[in-house]
Design an enzyme around this catalytic site. Sequence first.
Site, short mmCIF file in Angstrom:
data_model
loop_
_atom_site.label_atom_id
_atom_site.label_comp_id
_atom_site.label_asym_id
_atom_site.label_seq_id
_atom_site.Cartn_x
_atom_site.Cartn_y
_atom_site.Cartn_z
CG HIS A 1 -10.39 -0.41 0.26
ND1 HIS A 1 -9.29 0.25 0.72
CD2 HIS A 1 -11.45 0.12 0.95
CE1 HIS A 1 -9.64 1.15 1.63
NE2 HIS A 1 -10.95 1.08 1.78
CG ASP B 1 -2.18 0.74 -3.36
OD1 ASP B 1 -1.15 1.43 -3.20
OD2 ASP B 1 -3.11 0.72 -2.53
CG HIS B 2 -1.92 4.54 -5.00
ND1 HIS B 2 -1.19 5.13 -3.98
CD2 HIS B 2 -3.02 4.00 -4.41
CE1 HIS B 2 -1.82 4.96 -2.85
NE2 HIS B 2 -2.94 4.26 -3.06
CG ASP C 1 -2.19 0.76 1.06
OD1 ASP C 1 -2.27 1.55 0.10
OD2 ASP C 1 -3.11 0.56 1.86
CG ASP C 2 -0.36 4.87 0.42
OD1 ASP C 2 -1.19 4.60 -0.45
OD2 ASP C 2 -0.62 5.60 1.39
CB CYS D 1 -5.91 2.10 -1.64
SG CYS D 1 -7.12 2.79 -0.51
#
Length: 475
Positions: free
Chosen positions: A130, A322-323, A37-38, A76
């Site tokens: 999510h 995810d990004h 994540d992130d 997300c």
Amino acid sequence: MNKHLIILLTTLTIAACQQNSKESEQKRPNVLFIAVDDLRPMLGSYGKSFIKTPHIDRLAAHGTLFERAYCNIPVCGASRASILTGLRPTRSRFLGYDSRAENDAPGVVSLPAHFKNNGYYTASLGKVFHFPDDLAQSSWSEKPWRAQIFRNNRVIKGRDYQLKPNQDLQDRPGKRGSSYENADVPDSAYFDGKMTKRAIAKLRAFGETDTPFFLAIGYLKPHLPFNAPQKYWDMYPKETINLVENDFWPEDAPREGFYGTGELRKYHGVPKEGAIPDTLALKLKRGYQACVSYTDALIGEVLNTLEETGLDDNTIIVLWGDHGYLLGEHRLWCKHITFNKALQVPLVISAPGYTGDQRTSQLAEFVDVYPTLCELAGFKIPDHLMGKSLVPQLENPQAKGKEYVVSRYGNMEAIKTDKYLYTEWIDSVGNVTDRMLYDHIKDPEENVNISERSEYVEVVQELSEKLAKLNESLN
């Protein structure tokens, strides 16, 4: 021919076919699907020597690293729904952090469901979708698992604190704790450490069976709050942390894109408006880096277990963030914008039979992951998929890839080519209200918006037409 001899030969033929079928079944590659994540591509393997990520770097040395991979939406929930269904976000699908694939794409066969339907045992640990119950019945062979604790009559899930002052802050109704924490605790104390222990146990169990598996594991860090054991903070002495150089809004960029870093401001001690103070910004950057190294160490434990069990020889490994993420660039934190820092992601694919220690500069996007895994596993590629397999780049990193990739967020629609990143703001009736264009050769940090300059009129027109054509095909 003697009747008994014919019967014997027939029996031997059937037995041989059954044995070959069994061996073929056993040789089907497993899949280890690692979501972080992130995580922006701030890793040693991506040329960032100041960050300590030896285990992800080791994975990259055994696989193919995609130097220019992009998420299709920088938030997300929507990003995960997109990659796991192989569908692009649109103006009416996969819009925000709370997107659900089952609501926005009802009836679509998810990536893990496709493997499950082809005889794989599928399992989800940590943050994959999510919402853990999103498409859960069709996607997973067992109930998705996430770490959580029960404290003061309340279930604590994603934001895990070990220090009592932060726990007390979090226990206030509707409130959050600090934006960072450096507790002197073992790796297993935080949720990601607990999830890693469960993943290791799961891999050891898989090592005792012949059933092919699709194991998805999702790490919470480095998502806010930036909580990691003290030893990972110690890897980055505070005097080594520097503020970003471009802590200003790009020249001539539309102010509509300045979203004010709302996600960060929900945490205790963060100003509700105005610039993030330098003292806090330095702690946040240090915390982010500590969380990246913490996550890397946990991933290392998983990779070690894969090797110890002998599963590594027949397991496809996909690692993805995810990004992207902003750490003060353009005075922004988090994501929710179509700057390159929010869109570009780490993507590493390691597969049995393919050369390792490869890098490709060809463009890739998350909708390409689903068809890639189908091809690697030898499955039929579902008709609904909107991406393109990346296997040609695994075979030859120089193989020609995509001319462009696309992303969107809110009313922003973006297209990335070899040279440019172009964004349009679209109103409710489809008109372009603002735009940005950055030349990544001349201005890789996107400090000057050139969309309104006369010499780029044709570039803007061409990229705008490509976006319009894509949107037309999606509607």
